[in-house]
Design an enzyme around this catalytic site. Sequence first.
Site, PDB file in Angstrom:
ATOM      1  N   ASP A 237      23.653  17.460  16.637  1.00 43.54           N
ATOM      2  CA  ASP A 237      23.399  18.488  17.655  1.00 43.54           C
ATOM      3  C   ASP A 237      22.008  18.329  18.268  1.00 43.54           C
ATOM      4  O   ASP A 237      21.022  18.136  17.545  1.00 43.54           O
ATOM      5  CB  ASP A 237      23.465  19.888  17.041  1.00 43.54           C
ATOM      6  CG  ASP A 237      24.775  20.187  16.334  1.00 43.54           C
ATOM      7  OD1 ASP A 237      25.343  19.257  15.737  1.00 43.54           O
ATOM      8  OD2 ASP A 237      25.213  21.345  16.366  1.00 43.54           O
ATOM      9  N   HIS A 239      21.382  20.626  21.237  1.00 39.95           N
ATOM     10  CA  HIS A 239      21.270  22.037  21.643  1.00 39.95           C
ATOM     11  C   HIS A 239      20.139  22.335  22.638  1.00 39.95           C
ATOM     12  O   HIS A 239      19.317  23.221  22.414  1.00 39.95           O
ATOM     13  CB  HIS A 239      21.104  22.919  20.406  1.00 39.95           C
ATOM     14  CG  HIS A 239      22.413  23.345  19.803  1.00 39.95           C
ATOM     15  ND1 HIS A 239      23.382  24.028  20.501  1.00 39.95           N
ATOM     16  CD2 HIS A 239      22.925  23.160  18.559  1.00 39.95           C
ATOM     17  CE1 HIS A 239      24.423  24.247  19.726  1.00 39.95           C
ATOM     18  NE2 HIS A 239      24.177  23.718  18.537  1.00 39.95           N
ATOM     19  N   ASP A 266      27.583  19.315  20.820  1.00 41.04           N
ATOM     20  CA  ASP A 266      26.609  20.415  20.921  1.00 41.04           C
ATOM     21  C   ASP A 266      25.320  19.946  21.593  1.00 41.04           C
ATOM     22  O   ASP A 266      24.220  20.049  21.046  1.00 41.04           O
ATOM     23  CB  ASP A 266      26.327  21.045  19.550  1.00 41.04           C
ATOM     24  CG  ASP A 266      27.407  22.038  19.152  1.00 41.04           C
ATOM     25  OD1 ASP A 266      28.494  22.023  19.783  1.00 41.04           O
ATOM     26  OD2 ASP A 266      27.193  22.836  18.229  1.00 41.04           O
ATOM     27  N   ASP A 269      23.400  24.782  25.095  1.00 47.92           N
ATOM     28  CA  ASP A 269      23.336  26.151  24.538  1.00 47.92           C
ATOM     29  C   ASP A 269      22.150  26.308  23.589  1.00 47.92           C
ATOM     30  O   ASP A 269      21.685  25.367  22.944  1.00 47.92           O
ATOM     31  CB  ASP A 269      24.622  26.545  23.795  1.00 47.92           C
ATOM     32  CG  ASP A 269      25.729  26.968  24.745  1.00 47.92           C
ATOM     33  OD1 ASP A 269      25.421  27.333  25.896  1.00 47.92           O
ATOM     34  OD2 ASP A 269      26.907  26.933  24.338  1.00 47.92           O
ATOM     35  N   ARG A 270      21.686  27.551  23.509  1.00 51.11           N
ATOM     36  CA  ARG A 270      20.564  27.980  22.674  1.00 51.11           C
ATOM     37  C   ARG A 270      19.235  27.451  23.217  1.00 51.11           C
ATOM     38  O   ARG A 270      18.415  28.214  23.667  1.00 51.11           O
ATOM     39  CB  ARG A 270      20.772  27.614  21.208  1.00 51.11           C
ATOM     40  CG  ARG A 270      21.924  28.389  20.574  1.00 51.11           C
ATOM     41  CD  ARG A 270      21.963  28.177  19.070  1.00 51.11           C
ATOM     42  NE  ARG A 270      23.003  28.986  18.452  1.00 51.11           N
ATOM     43  CZ  ARG A 270      22.845  30.242  18.037  1.00 51.11           C
ATOM     44  NH1 ARG A 270      21.686  30.841  18.156  1.00 51.11           N
ATOM     45  NH2 ARG A 270      23.840  30.901  17.484  1.00 51.11           N
ATOM     46  N   ASN A 298      31.726  22.161  19.547  1.00 50.06           N
ATOM     47  CA  ASN A 298      32.284  23.491  19.808  1.00 50.06           C
ATOM     48  C   ASN A 298      31.516  24.227  20.907  1.00 50.06           C
ATOM     49  O   ASN A 298      32.004  25.215  21.456  1.00 50.06           O
ATOM     50  CB  ASN A 298      32.321  24.329  18.523  1.00 50.06           C
ATOM     51  CG  ASN A 298      30.936  24.614  17.971  1.00 50.06           C
ATOM     52  OD1 ASN A 298      30.175  23.701  17.667  1.00 50.06           O
ATOM     53  ND2 ASN A 298      30.591  25.887  17.829  1.00 50.06           N
ATOM     54  N   HIS A 299      30.303  23.747  21.246  1.00 48.93           N
ATOM     55  CA  HIS A 299      29.539  24.383  22.320  1.00 48.93           C
ATOM     56  C   HIS A 299      29.794  23.751  23.686  1.00 48.93           C
ATOM     57  O   HIS A 299      29.228  24.223  24.670  1.00 48.93           O
ATOM     58  CB  HIS A 299      28.043  24.377  22.002  1.00 48.93           C
ATOM     59  CG  HIS A 299      27.644  25.536  21.137  1.00 48.93           C
ATOM     60  ND1 HIS A 299      27.179  26.729  21.635  1.00 48.93           N
ATOM     61  CD2 HIS A 299      27.677  25.686  19.792  1.00 48.93           C
ATOM     62  CE1 HIS A 299      26.934  27.559  20.643  1.00 48.93           C
ATOM     63  NE2 HIS A 299      27.225  26.951  19.505  1.00 48.93           N
ATOM     64  N   HIS A 347      32.542  16.227  15.457  1.00 49.98           N
ATOM     65  CA  HIS A 347      31.492  17.246  15.446  1.00 49.98           C
ATOM     66  C   HIS A 347      31.617  18.191  14.252  1.00 49.98           C
ATOM     67  O   HIS A 347      30.655  18.439  13.535  1.00 49.98           O
ATOM     68  CB  HIS A 347      31.518  18.067  16.732  1.00 49.98           C
ATOM     69  CG  HIS A 347      30.476  19.138  16.736  1.00 49.98           C
ATOM     70  ND1 HIS A 347      29.133  18.863  16.883  1.00 49.98           N
ATOM     71  CD2 HIS A 347      30.557  20.488  16.572  1.00 49.98           C
ATOM     72  CE1 HIS A 347      28.443  19.988  16.813  1.00 49.98           C
ATOM     73  NE2 HIS A 347      29.280  20.988  16.625  1.00 49.98           N
ATOM     74  N   ARG A 395      32.557  30.909   9.652  1.00 50.64           N
ATOM     75  CA  ARG A 395      32.348  31.105  11.087  1.00 50.64           C
ATOM     76  C   ARG A 395      33.409  31.997  11.727  1.00 50.64           C
ATOM     77  O   ARG A 395      33.260  32.411  12.881  1.00 50.64           O
ATOM     78  CB  ARG A 395      32.347  29.759  11.805  1.00 50.64           C
ATOM     79  CG  ARG A 395      31.257  28.812  11.344  1.00 50.64           C
ATOM     80  CD  ARG A 395      31.390  27.469  12.047  1.00 50.64           C
ATOM     81  NE  ARG A 395      30.504  26.468  11.474  1.00 50.64           N
ATOM     82  CZ  ARG A 395      29.278  26.204  11.918  1.00 50.64           C
ATOM     83  NH1 ARG A 395      28.797  26.878  12.938  1.00 50.64           N
ATOM     84  NH2 ARG A 395      28.543  25.262  11.357  1.00 50.64           N
ATOM     85  N   HIS A 422      27.161  19.882  13.414  1.00 54.61           N
ATOM     86  CA  HIS A 422      27.635  21.268  13.426  1.00 54.61           C
ATOM     87  C   HIS A 422      26.849  22.251  12.574  1.00 54.61           C
ATOM     88  O   HIS A 422      26.964  23.450  12.750  1.00 54.61           O
ATOM     89  CB  HIS A 422      29.109  21.247  13.003  1.00 54.61           C
ATOM     90  CG  HIS A 422      29.916  22.479  13.287  1.00 54.61           C
ATOM     91  ND1 HIS A 422      29.790  23.232  14.447  1.00 54.61           N
ATOM     92  CD2 HIS A 422      30.900  23.088  12.565  1.00 54.61           C
ATOM     93  CE1 HIS A 422      30.653  24.224  14.416  1.00 54.61           C
ATOM     94  NE2 HIS A 422      31.323  24.166  13.294  1.00 54.61           N
TER      95      HIS A 422
END
Length: 494
Positions: A237, A239, A266, A269-270, A298-299, A347, A395, A422
């Site tokens: 990730d 991110h 990923d 995001d964030r 997943n993002h 991922h 999750r 992840h």
Amino acid sequence: MANDTATSARGRREKMAEEDTNAEKFKEKANTYFKERDYENAIKYYTEALELNPSSAIYFSNRSLAYLRTECYGYALADATKCLEIDQNYIKGYYRRATSNMALGKFKAALKDYETVVRVRPNDKDAKMKYQECNKIVKQKAFERAIASDEMKRSVVDSLDIENMMIEDQYTGPKLEEGKVTMRFMKEMMECFKDQKKLHRKCAYQILIQVKELLSKLPSLIEITLKETEKITICGDTHGQFYDLINIFELNGLPSETNPYLFNGDFVDRGSFSLEVILTLFGFKLLLPDSFYLLRGNHETDNMNQMYGFEGEVKAKYTAQMFTLFSEVFQWLPLAQCINGKVLVMHGGLFSEDGVTLDDLRKIDRNRQPPDSGPMCDLLWSDPQPQNGRCVSKRGVSCQFGPDVTERFLDQNNLDYIVRSHEVKAEGYEVTHSGKCITVFSAPNYCDQMCNKGAYIHLSGSDLKPQFHQFTAVPHPNVKPMAYANSLMQMGMM
């Protein structure tokens, strides 16, 4: 006899009082860890407090927030629900449950909890604002469903006139060369981003249109062979942490035909430089289609992007139309990659049921938003666990799988081990399941608060033994993580 009963009752009361006192001590210890952003220890001591006093709504509410901070949305939802079962008047419980449901994309369920808070506190401006914001999302989702028709849906590409899109004279940034990405363009673009300047929208659209066409021709399972003298770098990730991505390239060399990379989902995001990250990665994919690999996380999905910042960032820096095109491109990202027929990279992780084969992965129709269950969902969402078997995911999506599940999957598919991402890891990577399940995470000091290292992996074709390389976070401009995230997620995490 009466004295014995009284003594016994007094003893029970004293024991309960002692347990309550000890539980409060554990809670205070947990609170201290929480303030220090050590959420794992916070969860540990909230749990110890709950073992002594399982009827405390406050303890469940506090642990729910700690779970939210560690992205264990399923556990956070369960704790918030338990909190409200104990005390239906504990308002924070409704906020925690609403935030958990928002994180899971369950907007209608979140709206019910905000409705409850507004009903109990009709003069609470904060509650009213959250209700209105959530209601707006529910209505927007209903509208999108009403107009959506997969057969009739036109691509954003069909409505763009790139040829006649003007680049103004005052723009001095990088431009594609005769419509093509070159190494010179990539270097100029990364410098432009480092200086917090924007790529011209025409160039951004050109990259997106070309990478969509390229990705749409790829299979859902990418299969490559490394020769004995070749190696590949696998990153986890990122991110939206653009300056840490640039640091990876400075430490490990720019991507090239002799220095291939695989980025394991990923990307966005964030972190608040997600556009810079994804345009850099897409640019390298166009420059090096057979030496630079991208897998979906997943993002790279609409629900996550709506809540965790990427949608807001694209709209702030460009337009809503461009975000829609990003969404189309993300749907074409491959889901897994097999190296030399022996190492499988994805991922999330393995599957909710036994019997899944590589051929099943090849057959996945991935051009869609992920379903709530099944192999595509699992590849993006699942996590390993130390104990055998499977259990419900922390999750709230997919599952957790044990060493025996990994062993059976590898045996059936004649594989040696899996590499996945992840999850934040303190050292940037973790080796579990007797060396057969490796996690790599490449966003150091995740969200400016986790104090973790980042890592990447070198795999050589000669032996496929993973070599781990760790690195620490580098400074970035003063734009906080989640700056573009949905306001409900920002506030719900507080």
